[in-house]
Scaffold this active site. Sequence first.
Site, PDB file in Angstrom:
ATOM      1  CG  ASP A 108      -5.360  -1.955   1.150  1.00 63.01           C
ATOM      2  OD1 ASP A 108      -4.975  -3.140   1.287  1.00 63.01           O
ATOM      3  OD2 ASP A 108      -5.946  -1.545   0.125  1.00 63.01           O
TER       4      ASP A 108
ATOM      5  CG  PHE B 208      -4.470  -0.393  -6.636  1.00 60.13           C
ATOM      6  CD1 PHE B 208      -5.041  -0.106  -7.855  1.00 60.13           C
ATOM      7  CD2 PHE B 208      -4.697  -1.649  -6.091  1.00 60.13           C
ATOM      8  CE1 PHE B 208      -5.809  -1.052  -8.541  1.00 60.13           C
ATOM      9  CE2 PHE B 208      -5.464  -2.600  -6.766  1.00 60.13           C
ATOM     10  CZ  PHE B 208      -6.020  -2.296  -7.991  1.00 60.13           C
TER      11      PHE B 208
ATOM     12  CE  LYS C 270      -3.235  -8.125  -4.798  1.00 62.49           C
ATOM     13  NZ  LYS C 270      -3.368  -6.701  -4.591  1.00 62.49           N
TER      14      LYS C 270
HETATM   15  C1  LIG Z   1      -4.606  -5.936  -4.902  1.00 61.47           C
HETATM   16  C2  LIG Z   1      -4.961  -4.880  -3.935  1.00 61.47           C
HETATM   17  C3  LIG Z   1      -6.308  -4.601  -3.627  1.00 61.47           C
HETATM   18  C4  LIG Z   1      -7.471  -5.241  -4.351  1.00 61.47           C
HETATM   19  O1  LIG Z   1      -7.502  -6.613  -4.233  1.00 61.47           O
HETATM   20  P1  LIG Z   1      -8.394  -7.481  -5.273  1.00 61.47           P
HETATM   21  O2  LIG Z   1      -8.356  -8.861  -4.694  1.00 61.47           O
HETATM   22  O3  LIG Z   1      -7.693  -7.383  -6.598  1.00 61.47           O
HETATM   23  O4  LIG Z   1      -9.737  -6.882  -5.300  1.00 61.47           O
HETATM   24  C5  LIG Z   1      -6.554  -3.651  -2.654  1.00 61.47           C
HETATM   25  N1  LIG Z   1      -5.559  -3.015  -2.034  1.00 61.47           N
HETATM   26  C6  LIG Z   1      -4.261  -3.263  -2.302  1.00 61.47           C
HETATM   27  C7  LIG Z   1      -3.194  -2.528  -1.563  1.00 61.47           C
HETATM   28  C8  LIG Z   1      -3.914  -4.183  -3.283  1.00 61.47           C
HETATM   29  O5  LIG Z   1      -2.634  -4.402  -3.588  1.00 61.47           O
END
Ligand SMILES: *Cc1c(COP(=O)(O)O)cnc(C)c1O
Length: 400
Positions: A225, A140, A254
Amino acid sequence: MDPQYYIRLEDKFGAHNYKPLDVVLHRGQGVWVWDVEGKKYMDCLSAYSAVNQGHCHPKIMSTMIGQSRKLTLTSRAFRNDQLGLLYQEICVLTNSHKVLPMNSGAEAVETVIKAVRKWGYKVKGVAKDRAEIIVCENNFHGRTITIVGFSTNESSRDGFGPFTPGFKIIPFGDISALEAAITPNTVAFMVEPIQGEAGVIIPPPGFLKEAKSICEKNNVVLILDEIQTGLGRTGKLLAEQHDGIEADLTLIGKALSGGFYPISAVLSNKEVMDVLRPGEHGSTFGGNPLACAVARTALKVLIEENMIENAAAMGEYFLSKLLQIKNSHIKEVRGKGLMLAVEFIPGIGGARRYCEALMTQGLLCKETHDNIIRFTPPLVITKQEIDWAMERIEKVLTIK
Ligand SMILES: *Cc1c(COP(=O)(O)O)cnc(C)c1O
Protein backbone atom coordinates in the site's frame (compact mmCIF):
# COMPACT_ATOMS: atom_id res chain seq x y z
CA MET A 1 -14.33 37.23 6.59
CA ASP A 2 -14.40 36.03 10.18
CA PRO A 3 -13.09 32.47 10.40
CA GLN A 4 -15.46 31.78 13.30
CA TYR A 5 -18.37 32.12 10.87
CA TYR A 6 -17.16 29.13 8.83
CA ILE A 7 -16.20 27.13 11.89
CA ARG A 8 -19.70 27.59 13.34
CA LEU A 9 -21.28 26.50 10.05
CA GLU A 10 -19.17 23.32 9.96
CA ASP A 11 -19.89 22.51 13.57
CA LYS A 12 -23.60 23.13 13.28
CA PHE A 13 -24.38 21.40 9.98
CA GLY A 14 -21.56 18.90 9.50
CA ALA A 15 -20.84 15.48 10.92
CA HIS A 16 -18.18 15.67 13.62
CA ASN A 17 -15.97 12.88 12.30
CA TYR A 18 -12.88 15.16 12.23
CA LYS A 19 -11.18 17.44 14.74
CA PRO A 20 -9.40 19.94 12.49
CA LEU A 21 -7.17 22.78 13.62
CA ASP A 22 -9.24 25.97 13.58
CA VAL A 23 -7.65 27.48 10.50
CA VAL A 24 -10.03 28.21 7.62
CA LEU A 25 -8.09 28.04 4.36
CA HIS A 26 -9.05 29.93 1.28
CA ARG A 27 -6.20 29.75 -1.24
CA GLY A 28 -2.97 27.85 -1.89
CA GLN A 29 0.14 27.97 -4.03
CA GLY A 30 3.14 25.63 -3.83
CA VAL A 31 3.99 24.99 -0.18
CA TRP A 32 1.91 27.99 0.97
CA VAL A 33 -1.75 28.40 1.92
CA TRP A 34 -3.70 31.48 3.02
CA ASP A 35 -6.64 31.65 5.42
CA VAL A 36 -9.84 33.68 5.01
CA GLU A 37 -8.19 36.66 6.73
CA GLY A 38 -5.23 36.57 4.36
CA LYS A 39 -2.76 35.09 6.87
CA LYS A 40 -0.10 32.95 5.20
CA TYR A 41 0.97 29.49 6.39
CA MET A 42 3.39 26.84 5.22
CA ASP A 43 1.57 23.54 4.67
CA CYS A 44 3.61 20.78 6.29
CA LEU A 45 0.90 18.14 5.89
CA SER A 46 0.11 18.33 2.16
CA ALA A 47 -3.34 16.82 2.67
CA TYR A 48 -1.74 13.63 4.00
CA SER A 49 0.62 13.59 0.97
CA ALA A 50 -2.06 14.14 -1.68
CA VAL A 51 -0.54 17.50 -2.62
CA ASN A 52 3.04 16.32 -3.26
CA GLN A 53 3.23 18.54 -6.36
CA GLY A 54 2.35 21.65 -4.32
CA HIS A 55 -0.97 23.48 -4.11
CA CYS A 56 -2.66 24.48 -7.36
CA HIS A 57 0.21 23.42 -9.60
CA PRO A 58 -0.27 25.56 -12.76
CA LYS A 59 0.22 22.72 -15.26
CA ILE A 60 -2.16 20.34 -13.47
CA MET A 61 -4.65 23.19 -13.16
CA SER A 62 -4.46 23.90 -16.84
CA THR A 63 -5.13 20.22 -17.65
CA MET A 64 -8.03 20.21 -15.19
CA ILE A 65 -9.60 23.24 -16.87
CA GLY A 66 -8.84 22.09 -20.43
CA GLN A 67 -10.18 18.57 -19.94
CA SER A 68 -13.28 19.90 -18.12
CA ARG A 69 -14.14 21.84 -21.25
CA LYS A 70 -13.87 18.70 -23.40
CA LEU A 71 -15.20 15.68 -21.53
CA THR A 72 -15.43 14.71 -17.87
CA LEU A 73 -17.35 11.46 -17.46
CA THR A 74 -18.32 8.68 -19.82
CA SER A 75 -18.60 5.78 -17.38
CA ARG A 76 -16.83 2.60 -18.39
CA ALA A 77 -19.79 1.62 -20.54
CA PHE A 78 -17.88 3.51 -23.23
CA ARG A 79 -14.19 4.12 -23.81
CA ASN A 80 -12.42 7.47 -23.57
CA ASP A 81 -9.21 8.83 -25.06
CA GLN A 82 -7.41 9.44 -21.73
CA LEU A 83 -7.67 6.09 -19.95
CA GLY A 84 -5.43 4.05 -22.24
CA LEU A 85 -2.78 6.77 -22.22
CA LEU A 86 -2.79 6.89 -18.42
CA TYR A 87 -2.48 3.07 -18.30
CA GLN A 88 0.48 3.13 -20.63
CA GLU A 89 2.24 5.97 -18.85
CA ILE A 90 1.80 4.36 -15.41
CA CYS A 91 3.03 1.00 -16.72
CA VAL A 92 6.14 2.51 -18.31
CA LEU A 93 6.88 4.59 -15.23
CA THR A 94 6.41 1.82 -12.64
CA ASN A 95 7.24 -1.27 -14.68
CA SER A 96 3.73 -2.65 -14.13
CA HIS A 97 1.71 -4.80 -16.50
CA LYS A 98 -1.86 -3.93 -15.64
CA VAL A 99 -3.69 -1.02 -14.02
CA LEU A 100 -7.15 -0.77 -12.46
CA PRO A 101 -8.31 2.79 -11.70
CA MET A 102 -10.61 3.71 -8.81
CA ASN A 103 -11.30 6.94 -6.94
CA SER A 104 -10.27 6.82 -3.31
CA GLY A 105 -7.47 4.94 -1.60
CA ALA A 106 -9.92 2.79 0.34
CA GLU A 107 -11.51 1.70 -2.93
CA ALA A 108 -8.13 0.65 -4.28
CA VAL A 109 -7.64 -1.43 -1.12
CA GLU A 110 -11.09 -3.01 -1.50
CA THR A 111 -10.29 -3.74 -5.14
CA VAL A 112 -7.05 -5.49 -4.32
CA ILE A 113 -8.74 -7.58 -1.63
CA LYS A 114 -11.31 -8.77 -4.16
CA ALA A 115 -8.64 -9.47 -6.78
CA VAL A 116 -6.34 -11.53 -4.54
CA ARG A 117 -9.22 -13.51 -3.07
CA LYS A 118 -10.44 -14.41 -6.54
CA TRP A 119 -6.86 -15.22 -7.59
CA GLY A 120 -6.61 -17.48 -4.55
CA TYR A 121 -9.68 -19.47 -5.59
CA LYS A 122 -9.15 -19.52 -9.36
CA VAL A 123 -5.37 -19.81 -9.61
CA LYS A 124 -3.85 -20.90 -6.31
CA GLY A 125 -6.65 -23.40 -5.63
CA VAL A 126 -7.76 -22.28 -2.16
CA ALA A 127 -11.06 -23.86 -1.08
CA LYS A 128 -14.17 -21.71 -1.39
CA ASP A 129 -14.42 -18.88 1.16
CA ARG A 130 -11.23 -19.92 2.98
CA ALA A 131 -8.84 -17.25 1.63
CA GLU A 132 -6.70 -15.47 4.22
CA ILE A 133 -4.92 -12.14 3.91
CA ILE A 134 -2.15 -11.18 6.32
CA VAL A 135 -1.89 -7.55 7.45
CA CYS A 136 0.12 -5.70 10.12
CA GLU A 137 -0.58 -4.18 13.52
CA ASN A 138 -1.09 -0.40 13.45
CA ASN A 139 -1.91 -0.54 9.74
CA PHE A 140 -3.88 2.18 8.03
CA HIS A 141 -5.55 1.20 4.77
CA GLY A 142 -8.73 3.29 4.84
CA ARG A 143 -12.15 3.50 6.42
CA THR A 144 -14.58 0.99 4.90
CA ILE A 145 -16.13 -1.74 7.05
CA THR A 146 -13.84 -4.43 5.65
CA ILE A 147 -10.74 -2.28 6.09
CA VAL A 148 -11.46 -1.07 9.64
CA GLY A 149 -12.29 -4.68 10.47
CA PHE A 150 -8.58 -5.50 10.30
CA SER A 151 -7.41 -2.26 11.91
CA THR A 152 -5.87 -2.53 15.38
CA ASN A 153 -6.88 1.02 16.28
CA GLU A 154 -9.82 0.84 18.70
CA SER A 155 -11.39 4.15 17.67
CA SER A 156 -11.38 3.02 14.03
CA ARG A 157 -13.28 -0.19 14.87
CA ASP A 158 -15.33 0.39 17.98
CA GLY A 159 -19.05 0.25 17.29
CA PHE A 160 -18.77 -0.71 13.62
CA GLY A 161 -18.91 -4.50 13.72
CA PRO A 162 -19.61 -7.17 12.61
CA PHE A 163 -16.59 -7.25 10.35
CA THR A 164 -15.43 -9.14 7.28
CA PRO A 165 -13.57 -12.35 8.17
CA GLY A 166 -10.42 -13.64 6.47
CA PHE A 167 -7.67 -11.41 7.88
CA LYS A 168 -4.72 -12.25 10.13
CA ILE A 169 -2.70 -9.61 11.93
CA ILE A 170 1.04 -9.81 12.62
CA PRO A 171 3.45 -7.28 14.18
CA PHE A 172 4.81 -4.79 11.63
CA GLY A 173 8.35 -5.58 10.52
CA ASP A 174 8.37 -9.07 12.02
CA ILE A 175 9.59 -11.58 9.43
CA SER A 176 9.27 -14.69 11.58
CA ALA A 177 5.68 -13.72 12.45
CA LEU A 178 4.95 -13.45 8.73
CA GLU A 179 6.44 -16.85 8.08
CA ALA A 180 4.48 -18.40 10.94
CA ALA A 181 1.18 -16.81 9.84
CA ILE A 182 1.25 -18.25 6.32
CA THR A 183 -0.98 -21.26 5.71
CA PRO A 184 -2.02 -23.01 2.49
CA ASN A 185 -5.03 -20.64 2.48
CA THR A 186 -2.93 -17.47 2.56
CA VAL A 187 -3.47 -15.51 -0.63
CA ALA A 188 -1.72 -12.23 0.18
CA PHE A 189 0.34 -10.15 2.56
CA MET A 190 -0.62 -6.47 2.53
CA VAL A 191 1.67 -3.90 4.11
CA GLU A 192 2.67 -0.23 3.99
CA PRO A 193 6.41 0.17 3.21
CA ILE A 194 6.46 2.84 5.94
CA GLN A 195 3.41 3.11 8.19
CA GLY A 196 2.10 6.64 7.70
CA GLU A 197 -0.89 7.13 9.97
CA ALA A 198 0.79 5.05 12.68
CA GLY A 199 3.36 7.86 12.83
CA VAL A 200 5.98 7.26 10.12
CA ILE A 201 7.07 3.86 11.40
CA ILE A 202 9.99 2.48 9.39
CA PRO A 203 10.44 -1.31 9.41
CA PRO A 204 13.83 -2.93 10.16
CA PRO A 205 16.24 -2.86 7.18
CA GLY A 206 15.67 -5.75 4.80
CA PHE A 207 12.10 -6.39 5.95
CA LEU A 208 10.46 -5.80 2.58
CA LYS A 209 13.09 -7.81 0.75
CA GLU A 210 12.67 -10.78 3.06
CA ALA A 211 8.88 -10.44 2.96
CA LYS A 212 9.04 -10.53 -0.82
CA SER A 213 11.12 -13.70 -0.86
CA ILE A 214 8.89 -15.43 1.72
CA CYS A 215 5.81 -14.51 -0.31
CA GLU A 216 7.42 -15.84 -3.46
CA LYS A 217 8.38 -19.11 -1.79
CA ASN A 218 4.82 -19.65 -0.53
CA ASN A 219 2.93 -18.46 -3.60
CA VAL A 220 1.52 -15.52 -1.65
CA VAL A 221 0.85 -12.19 -3.36
CA LEU A 222 2.79 -9.25 -1.89
CA ILE A 223 0.62 -6.10 -1.84
CA LEU A 224 2.32 -2.81 -1.00
CA ASP A 225 0.00 0.00 0.00
CA GLU A 226 1.96 2.98 -1.35
CA ILE A 227 -1.01 5.34 -1.24
CA GLN A 228 0.96 7.58 1.14
CA THR A 229 4.59 6.51 0.59
CA GLY A 230 4.34 6.43 -3.20
CA LEU A 231 4.82 9.08 -5.87
CA GLY A 232 7.98 10.64 -4.56
CA ARG A 233 7.14 11.15 -0.89
CA THR A 234 10.07 9.10 0.45
CA GLY A 235 12.58 10.30 -2.16
CA LYS A 236 11.88 7.50 -4.65
CA LEU A 237 8.95 7.14 -7.05
CA LEU A 238 7.83 4.14 -4.97
CA ALA A 239 9.17 3.37 -1.49
CA GLU A 240 9.77 -0.26 -2.55
CA GLN A 241 12.73 1.01 -4.60
CA HIS A 242 14.67 1.72 -1.39
CA ASP A 243 14.67 -2.04 -0.86
CA GLY A 244 15.25 -2.95 -4.50
CA ILE A 245 12.08 -5.01 -4.78
CA GLU A 246 8.91 -5.01 -6.85
CA ALA A 247 5.63 -5.88 -5.18
CA ASP A 248 3.17 -8.08 -7.05
CA LEU A 249 0.47 -5.49 -6.51
CA THR A 250 0.98 -1.84 -5.61
CA LEU A 251 -1.66 0.65 -4.53
CA ILE A 252 -1.32 4.33 -5.32
CA GLY A 253 -3.71 7.23 -4.73
CA LYS A 254 -3.44 10.55 -2.95
CA ALA A 255 -0.79 12.44 -5.00
CA LEU A 256 -1.82 10.68 -8.20
CA SER A 257 -3.80 13.82 -9.07
CA GLY A 258 -1.67 16.33 -7.17
CA GLY A 259 -4.67 17.13 -5.01
CA PHE A 260 -7.04 18.10 -7.81
CA TYR A 261 -9.33 15.14 -8.13
CA PRO A 262 -9.82 11.81 -6.36
CA ILE A 263 -8.10 9.04 -8.25
CA SER A 264 -6.41 5.85 -7.08
CA ALA A 265 -5.09 2.81 -8.87
CA VAL A 266 -4.10 -0.81 -8.38
CA LEU A 267 -0.89 -1.63 -10.25
CA SER A 268 -0.28 -5.27 -10.99
CA ASN A 269 2.91 -7.07 -11.94
CA LYS A 270 1.70 -10.59 -11.57
CA GLU A 271 -1.34 -11.33 -13.68
CA VAL A 272 -3.59 -11.32 -10.61
CA MET A 273 -5.71 -8.65 -12.25
CA ASP A 274 -6.64 -10.99 -15.09
CA VAL A 275 -8.96 -12.93 -12.78
CA LEU A 276 -11.37 -9.99 -12.76
CA ARG A 277 -13.84 -10.41 -15.62
CA PRO A 278 -16.41 -7.94 -17.00
CA GLY A 279 -19.19 -7.26 -14.52
CA GLU A 280 -17.22 -8.37 -11.46
CA HIS A 281 -15.87 -5.02 -10.35
CA GLY A 282 -16.16 -1.36 -11.24
CA SER A 283 -16.98 2.20 -10.32
CA THR A 284 -19.04 4.85 -12.10
CA PHE A 285 -16.31 7.46 -11.78
CA GLY A 286 -13.32 5.08 -11.94
CA GLY A 287 -11.12 5.82 -14.96
CA ASN A 288 -13.07 8.90 -16.03
CA PRO A 289 -11.33 11.13 -18.59
CA LEU A 290 -11.02 14.12 -16.24
CA ALA A 291 -9.30 12.04 -13.54
CA CYS A 292 -7.07 10.36 -16.11
CA ALA A 293 -6.00 13.59 -17.80
CA VAL A 294 -5.26 15.23 -14.45
CA ALA A 295 -3.31 12.17 -13.25
CA ARG A 296 -1.25 12.11 -16.45
CA THR A 297 -0.13 15.69 -15.87
CA ALA A 298 0.34 15.14 -12.13
CA LEU A 299 2.75 12.25 -12.87
CA LYS A 300 4.45 14.21 -15.62
CA VAL A 301 5.29 17.22 -13.46
CA LEU A 302 6.45 14.95 -10.62
CA ILE A 303 9.12 13.56 -12.96
CA GLU A 304 9.86 16.56 -15.20
CA GLU A 305 10.26 19.00 -12.35
CA ASN A 306 12.58 16.65 -10.42
CA MET A 307 10.30 16.58 -7.39
CA ILE A 308 11.43 13.10 -6.39
CA GLU A 309 15.12 14.05 -6.33
CA ASN A 310 14.16 17.20 -4.46
CA ALA A 311 12.25 15.13 -1.88
CA ALA A 312 15.36 13.00 -1.28
CA ALA A 313 17.72 15.97 -0.93
CA MET A 314 15.37 18.26 1.03
CA GLY A 315 14.22 15.37 3.21
CA GLU A 316 17.79 14.68 4.26
CA TYR A 317 18.34 18.37 5.03
CA PHE A 318 15.05 18.75 6.96
CA LEU A 319 15.75 15.59 8.98
CA SER A 320 19.26 16.77 9.90
CA LYS A 321 17.77 20.05 11.18
CA LEU A 322 14.98 18.35 13.15
CA LEU A 323 17.59 16.11 14.79
CA GLN A 324 19.28 19.21 16.24
CA ILE A 325 16.24 20.29 18.28
CA LYS A 326 16.87 20.20 22.01
CA ASN A 327 13.89 18.86 23.92
CA SER A 328 14.17 16.11 26.53
CA HIS A 329 10.57 15.06 25.77
CA ILE A 330 11.51 14.03 22.23
CA LYS A 331 11.79 10.26 21.98
CA GLU A 332 12.80 10.00 18.34
CA VAL A 333 13.12 11.99 15.13
CA ARG A 334 12.89 9.86 11.99
CA GLY A 335 11.85 9.71 8.37
CA LYS A 336 12.70 9.00 4.78
CA GLY A 337 12.61 11.64 2.07
CA LEU A 338 10.00 14.22 3.02
CA MET A 339 8.03 11.80 5.20
CA LEU A 340 9.29 12.93 8.61
CA ALA A 341 8.11 12.67 12.19
CA VAL A 342 9.00 13.84 15.67
CA GLU A 343 7.84 11.46 18.38
CA PHE A 344 7.47 12.59 21.98
CA ILE A 345 7.58 10.44 25.10
CA PRO A 346 4.08 8.98 25.51
CA GLY A 347 1.74 10.35 28.14
CA ILE A 348 2.78 13.99 27.81
CA GLY A 349 0.05 14.56 25.22
CA GLY A 350 1.94 17.48 23.76
CA ALA A 351 1.68 16.86 20.03
CA ARG A 352 -1.62 18.69 19.58
CA ARG A 353 -0.43 21.67 21.66
CA TYR A 354 2.75 21.90 19.60
CA CYS A 355 0.69 21.82 16.40
CA GLU A 356 -1.51 24.63 17.69
CA ALA A 357 1.55 26.66 18.67
CA LEU A 358 3.12 26.03 15.25
CA MET A 359 -0.11 27.21 13.62
CA THR A 360 0.10 30.56 15.37
CA GLN A 361 3.67 30.79 14.04
CA GLY A 362 2.42 30.19 10.47
CA LEU A 363 3.19 26.51 10.03
CA LEU A 364 0.49 23.87 9.58
CA CYS A 365 1.02 20.27 10.60
CA LYS A 366 -1.08 17.66 12.32
CA GLU A 367 -0.48 15.32 15.20
CA THR A 368 -0.92 11.60 14.67
CA HIS A 369 -1.84 9.82 17.90
CA ASP A 370 -1.26 12.20 20.80
CA ASN A 371 2.55 12.07 20.80
CA ILE A 372 3.74 12.25 17.19
CA ILE A 373 3.97 15.20 14.79
CA ARG A 374 4.35 14.40 11.12
CA PHE A 375 6.16 16.80 8.77
CA THR A 376 5.29 16.09 5.14
CA PRO A 377 5.49 19.30 3.13
CA PRO A 378 4.90 19.37 -0.64
CA LEU A 379 7.88 17.94 -2.53
CA VAL A 380 8.57 21.31 -4.17
CA ILE A 381 9.87 22.79 -0.90
CA THR A 382 13.20 24.64 -1.13
CA LYS A 383 16.10 24.85 1.30
CA GLN A 384 15.17 28.45 2.13
CA GLU A 385 11.63 27.38 2.92
CA ILE A 386 12.89 24.61 5.21
CA ASP A 387 15.05 27.19 6.98
CA TRP A 388 11.95 29.38 7.36
CA ALA A 389 10.04 26.38 8.79
CA MET A 390 12.90 25.39 11.10
CA GLU A 391 13.01 28.87 12.67
CA ARG A 392 9.39 28.32 13.78
CA ILE A 393 9.74 24.63 14.64
CA GLU A 394 12.86 25.25 16.71
CA LYS A 395 11.19 28.09 18.58
CA VAL A 396 8.11 26.01 19.42
CA LEU A 397 9.69 22.61 20.07
CA THR A 398 12.82 23.61 22.00
CA ILE A 399 12.67 23.18 25.76
CA LYS A 400 15.63 24.69 27.56
C1 LIG B 1 -4.79 7.62 3.01
C2 LIG B 1 -4.47 6.18 2.93
C3 LIG B 1 -5.42 5.24 2.50
C4 LIG B 1 -6.87 5.60 2.22
O1 LIG B 1 -7.02 6.54 1.22
P1 LIG B 1 -8.42 7.34 1.09
O2 LIG B 1 -8.28 8.07 -0.21
O3 LIG B 1 -8.48 8.26 2.28
O4 LIG B 1 -9.50 6.34 1.10
C5 LIG B 1 -5.01 3.93 2.39
N1 LIG B 1 -3.77 3.56 2.68
C6 LIG B 1 -2.83 4.43 3.10
C7 LIG B 1 -1.45 3.96 3.40
C8 LIG B 1 -3.15 5.77 3.27
O5 LIG B 1 -2.24 6.64 3.72
